[in-house]
Design a protein around this motif. Structure first.
Motif, mmCIF file in Angstrom:
data_model
loop_
_atom_site.group_PDB
_atom_site.id
_atom_site.type_symbol
_atom_site.label_atom_id
_atom_site.label_comp_id
_atom_site.label_asym_id
_atom_site.label_seq_id
_atom_site.Cartn_x
_atom_site.Cartn_y
_atom_site.Cartn_z
ATOM 1 N N LEU A 1 -6.912 -13.086 1.079
ATOM 2 C CA LEU A 1 -5.504 -12.818 0.781
ATOM 3 C C LEU A 1 -4.862 -11.982 1.884
ATOM 4 O O LEU A 1 -3.716 -12.233 2.282
ATOM 5 N N LEU A 2 -5.584 -11.013 2.385
ATOM 6 C CA LEU A 2 -5.034 -10.150 3.435
ATOM 7 C C LEU A 2 -4.781 -10.924 4.719
ATOM 8 O O LEU A 2 -3.797 -10.676 5.419
ATOM 9 N N GLU A 3 -5.655 -11.849 5.041
ATOM 10 C CA GLU A 3 -5.444 -12.679 6.231
ATOM 11 C C GLU A 3 -4.177 -13.506 6.092
ATOM 12 O O GLU A 3 -3.351 -13.565 7.019
ATOM 13 N N MET B 1 -2.498 -10.898 -5.013
ATOM 14 C CA MET B 1 -2.917 -9.557 -4.584
ATOM 15 C C MET B 1 -2.811 -8.567 -5.741
ATOM 16 O O MET B 1 -3.634 -7.656 -5.874
ATOM 17 N N GLY B 2 -1.804 -8.745 -6.598
ATOM 18 C CA GLY B 2 -1.724 -7.913 -7.796
ATOM 19 C C GLY B 2 -2.908 -8.148 -8.714
ATOM 20 O O GLY B 2 -3.447 -7.210 -9.318
ATOM 21 N N GLY C 1 -12.732 0.261 -3.389
ATOM 22 C CA GLY C 1 -12.867 0.892 -2.084
ATOM 23 C C GLY C 1 -11.872 0.404 -1.048
ATOM 24 O O GLY C 1 -10.674 0.295 -1.320
ATOM 25 N N GLU C 2 -12.370 0.067 0.142
ATOM 26 C CA GLU C 2 -11.508 -0.291 1.268
ATOM 27 C C GLU C 2 -10.677 -1.538 0.983
ATOM 28 O O GLU C 2 -9.516 -1.612 1.402
ATOM 29 N N ILE D 1 -5.231 -3.719 0.360
ATOM 30 C CA ILE D 1 -4.253 -4.555 -0.343
ATOM 31 C C ILE D 1 -3.049 -3.725 -0.752
ATOM 32 O O ILE D 1 -1.891 -4.146 -0.583
ATOM 33 N N GLN D 2 -3.287 -2.530 -1.277
ATOM 34 C CA GLN D 2 -2.181 -1.660 -1.680
ATOM 35 C C GLN D 2 -1.296 -1.300 -0.484
ATOM 36 O O GLN D 2 -0.058 -1.345 -0.573
#
Length: 366
Positions: free
Chosen positions: A286-288, A322-323, A333-334, A339-340
């Protein structure tokens, strides 16, 4: 194109055999022929529309009459050549797909959309096919289609014998399960028609039971307004809050009813390079995907069906996923912090649609 006079004195048997051979050379995996009569399917469509189950897909309501009668769409049509093309590339493994759905940090894109836009691939090959037919039999009237016009293509393909209608409403056949695209050539040549297939779903209800949003309300009944494919692709507005948790990490479409279907154990793989995964969509986090700028989104989805939804809806879908990751106790953790931070940093510059989904995502707590 206006349809011309029907060619006379055709050797129907040899032509039918040649059509099958030619379609295979062009990459199609099945070919059947039917007439234009849709029978009770037209009444079922009207009932479905009257219940509002098409959601925001107003184009289905606007062109309901055309959908009910191919002869209105292309005057002079007497037959429909229906073809199928498998889209599942060799690298896709169903067990791996289920595993990705369980990993909340992954961004899951429907299998059919990871390669080139099928509209372009099929339309070009259908046009080439029609030209080859013209070279063999002479001038005739035709138009080619693939999910691009008011045409009940699944019903036509069912009538033609390319498969039977599964309880999830998709077409199924013994050789390819449901992982294939459909295309049509409407013609004014009275070719012999093929027979329908028997249904082979039996008492199985796996597709109904697995649907995350219960969009398959009964066998052969789909409420598009609840379907994740509709919500993430066709829906132009905010995703209803009642369905956001059920979306999980699905950011474009949903394959659950196909992944669970026993007939897809037999799904044939395609060797066409057009449908091979591009830009890591079969394994991106998701971050990518969230990190893509609008220009990167447009560039990486050049020639892809995904580009049609636009950057804003893409971000809307990702924000929901992401939610859900933030609300998942397995994300810690990381990963959780990243994501936040990514969501928070994007909030001030987000448009109204995306901002509302970001705010919802940030409110998520385990």
């Amino acid at each position: 194109m206006p349809l011309s006079a029907t060619p006379q004195s055709l050797d129907q048997a040899s032509l039918r055999e040649w059509l099958g051979e030619q379609s295979a050379q062009l990459g199609f995996d099945g070919l059947r022929i039917t007439d234009t009569y849709l029978g009770s399917a037209s009444d079922r469509l009207k009932e479905w529309l009257s219940q509002g189950r098409h959601g925001h897909m107003e184009y289905m309501q606007r062109h309901a009459d055309l959908r009910s009668n191919p002869e209105l769409l292309v005057p002079g049509t007497v037959r429909v050549i229906c073809v199928s093309m498998n889209y599942l590339p060799p690298e896709i493994d169903f067990d791996a797909e289920w595993a990705r759905l369980e990993d909340a940090t992954q961004g899951v894109v429907s299998m059919y959309a990871r390669g080139r836009d099928y509209h372009k691939v099929l339309r070009n090959r259908l046009q080439e096919f029609a030209k080859a037919i013209e070279e063999r039999i002479g001038s005739f009237g035709y138009r080619v289609f693939t999910d691009s016009a008011p045409l009940m293509e699944v019903e036509l393909a069912r009538k033609a014998g390319l498969g039977w209608r599964g309880k999830h409403t998709l077409l199924l056949n013994r050789e390819s399960g449901s992982t294939f695209f459909l295309g049509e050539i409407l013609i004014d040549v009275p070719l012999p028609i093929d027979q329908e297939q028997d249904e082979h779903c039996g008492t199985c209800t796996s597709c109904i039971d697995i649907c995350p949003t219960k969009a398959i309300t009964a066998p052969y009944q789909l409420d598009a307004r609840r379907c994740i494919s509709y919500l993430t692709i066709e829906n132009p507005e905010a995703i209803p809050v009642e369905f956001r948790r059920a979306m999980g990490n699905r950011v474009y479409g949903c394959d659950d009813c196909q992944l669970i279907c026993p007939w897809n154990k037999f799904a044939k793989r395609t060797l066409l390079p057009d449908f091979a995964e591009r830009h890591g969509l079969g394994g991106a986090t998701l971050l990518e995907l969230w990190s893509w700028t609008q220009s990167e989104f447009e560039q990486r989805h050049e020639g892809s069906a995904i580009r049609r939804i636009g950057y804003s809806k893409w971000r809307r879908n990702l924000a929901v996923a992401m939610g859900n990751a933030l609300a998942n106790p397995q994300v810690r953790g990381e990963d959780k912090v990243a994501i936040q931070v990514a969501l928070s940093n994007a909030l001030s510059s987000a448009d109204t649609l995306v901002a509302e989904h970001i705010e919802w995502a940030l409110s998520a707590r385990v």
